[in-house]
Scaffold this active site. Structure first.
Site, mmCIF file in Angstrom:
data_model
loop_
_atom_site.group_PDB
_atom_site.id
_atom_site.type_symbol
_atom_site.label_atom_id
_atom_site.label_comp_id
_atom_site.label_asym_id
_atom_site.label_seq_id
_atom_site.Cartn_x
_atom_site.Cartn_y
_atom_site.Cartn_z
ATOM 1 N N ARG A 105 0.817 -1.212 0.000
ATOM 2 C CA ARG A 105 0.000 0.000 0.000
ATOM 3 C C ARG A 105 0.849 1.259 0.000
ATOM 4 O O ARG A 105 0.505 2.247 -0.663
ATOM 5 C CB ARG A 105 -0.954 -0.023 1.201
ATOM 6 C CG ARG A 105 -1.821 1.213 1.389
ATOM 7 C CD ARG A 105 -2.387 1.787 0.099
ATOM 8 N NE ARG A 105 -3.157 0.846 -0.681
ATOM 9 C CZ ARG A 105 -3.527 1.059 -1.933
ATOM 10 N NH1 ARG A 105 -3.186 2.180 -2.552
ATOM 11 N NH2 ARG A 105 -4.218 0.157 -2.596
ATOM 12 N N LYS A 140 1.167 25.331 -2.236
ATOM 13 C CA LYS A 140 -0.092 24.679 -1.865
ATOM 14 C C LYS A 140 0.089 23.164 -1.969
ATOM 15 O O LYS A 140 -0.376 22.514 -2.903
ATOM 16 C CB LYS A 140 -1.224 25.171 -2.760
ATOM 17 C CG LYS A 140 -1.494 26.666 -2.600
ATOM 18 C CD LYS A 140 -2.523 27.175 -3.577
ATOM 19 C CE LYS A 140 -2.727 28.689 -3.439
ATOM 20 N NZ LYS A 140 -3.672 29.232 -4.421
ATOM 21 N N LYS A 172 3.625 39.818 -0.908
ATOM 22 C CA LYS A 172 2.230 39.704 -1.323
ATOM 23 C C LYS A 172 1.390 40.838 -0.739
ATOM 24 O O LYS A 172 1.905 41.711 -0.030
ATOM 25 C CB LYS A 172 1.692 38.333 -0.912
ATOM 26 C CG LYS A 172 2.427 37.169 -1.591
ATOM 27 C CD LYS A 172 1.993 35.830 -1.051
ATOM 28 C CE LYS A 172 0.595 35.471 -1.476
ATOM 29 N NZ LYS A 172 0.505 35.177 -2.924
ATOM 30 N N GLU A 202 4.100 40.917 -5.700
ATOM 31 C CA GLU A 202 2.775 40.663 -6.258
ATOM 32 C C GLU A 202 2.026 41.979 -6.436
ATOM 33 O O GLU A 202 2.008 42.819 -5.537
ATOM 34 C CB GLU A 202 2.000 39.752 -5.305
ATOM 35 C CG GLU A 202 0.582 39.451 -5.736
ATOM 36 C CD GLU A 202 -0.154 38.651 -4.673
ATOM 37 O OE1 GLU A 202 -0.054 37.419 -4.700
ATOM 38 O OE2 GLU A 202 -0.819 39.271 -3.813
ATOM 39 N N ASP A 223 -1.447 39.103 -10.013
ATOM 40 C CA ASP A 223 -2.389 38.268 -9.268
ATOM 41 C C ASP A 223 -3.825 38.494 -9.727
ATOM 42 O O ASP A 223 -4.375 39.601 -9.603
ATOM 43 C CB ASP A 223 -2.267 38.563 -7.771
ATOM 44 C CG ASP A 223 -3.173 37.678 -6.938
ATOM 45 O OD1 ASP A 223 -3.175 36.454 -7.182
ATOM 46 O OD2 ASP A 223 -3.880 38.206 -6.065
#
Length: 291
Positions: A105, A140, A172, A202, A223
């Site tokens: 597995r 992510k 950001k 950004e 963005d």
């Protein structure tokens, strides 16, 4: 002009740690069901891919075998980064039957997840072929599997964005707000005592892009901009900085976005929005003679 750096080496220590954690989670104090098989029984098994895919996961499968079935022999028929058709045999493994059952597995889990990332990345890379745009991943990722998943992106023909918060500066929206403005945040990044050769800012509007260019920013992330605004941003930037797109990127619009002339397109969905590839392990019908 700064460029995204691509990690080219996979750390054996990281692979070992990934597998060790997986074994602790799955096997714990021992495999109760595998203990029903005589200890001396040996077997041969084949891992089969049930659908078209780009294969990825060999280092993790080999490490599972090293830790669980150290005397096992694996013959890889399809290498990482190679495509396979439905029903393809990927690897043949021979060894102690108990150990192969315990390893089954975990081997399939690594293959199904990493091959899914590689396969999806390859689709995005094919969609921008012939343009200047490179396909990049994001942060992510599944906690604890970032190195593995970014390796899978490379197997699919994509490139890696920053590995984490420690190896690059990406200013950001919230950084800009907290630092007192775009230019102030960029100047603070330039003043860091730690050497940094990757500073990206950004922006959400053409006005912010103009401010970034005036400040001397050489890597800009656009963005969630509409297509026409992106085209205007490319004209405005010229060769003064490299441009990257992020936010809401899908296969349906990918080609049109790439044809605007941007340098890079980062896609969170390469990793966070995948469907596992279907693999199975099949033991030979006739058991191998006991040793």
């Amino acid at each position: 002009m700064n460029e995204i750096r691509m990690q080219t080496k996979l750390s054996p220590a990281q692979v070992e740690a990934d597998v060790r954690r997986a074994l602790e989670e799955d096997v714990g104090s021992g495999d109760l069901t595998a203990s029903l098989v005589p200890a001396e029984q040996r077997a041969t098994a084949t891992i089969i891919c049930r659908e078209a895919a780009v294969i990825c996961g060999q280092p993790w499968v080999d490490e599972v075998l090293r830790q669980v079935a150290p005397d096992a022999q694996a013959n890889w028929l399809v290498q990482d980064g190679e495509r396979c058709s439905p029903g393809s045999k990927i690897v043949e493994i021979s060894g102690q039957a108990r150990a192969l059952l315990t390893a089954e597995r975990l081997c399939l889990n690594f293959l199904q997840t990493l091959s899914a990332v590689a396969t999806k990345t390859a689709q995005y890379v094919a969609a921008v072929a012939g343009t200047r745009a490179a396909i990049l991943d994001t942060r992510k990722t599944i906690p604890g599997l970032r190195v593995a998943e970014k390796y899978a992106v490379r197997c699919g023909g994509g490139k890696n964005h920053r590995m984490g918060l420690y190896d690059a500066v990406l200013i950001k929206e919230n950084h800009i707000a907290a630092a007192g403005g775009l230019t102030a945040a960029f100047r603070a990044a330039q003043a860091l005592t730690q050497p940094v050769d990757f500073i990206q800012v950004e922006v959400e509007t053409l006005g912010q892009l103009r401010e970034a260019l005036d400040a001397g920013v050489t890597m800009v992330l656009l963005d969630n901009m509409p297509l026409q605004t992106i085209r205007e941003a490319v004209k405005m930037a010229g060769e003064r900085c490299s441009l990257e797109i992020s936010g809401g990127v899908g296969l349906q619009t990918l080609r049109e976005l790439a044809e605007t002339g941007v340098d890079r397109i980062s896609v969170g969905a390469l990793i966070k929005d995948i469907k596992a590839v279907d693999f199975s392990m099949r033991f030979a019908d006739k058991p191998v003679e006991r040793g």
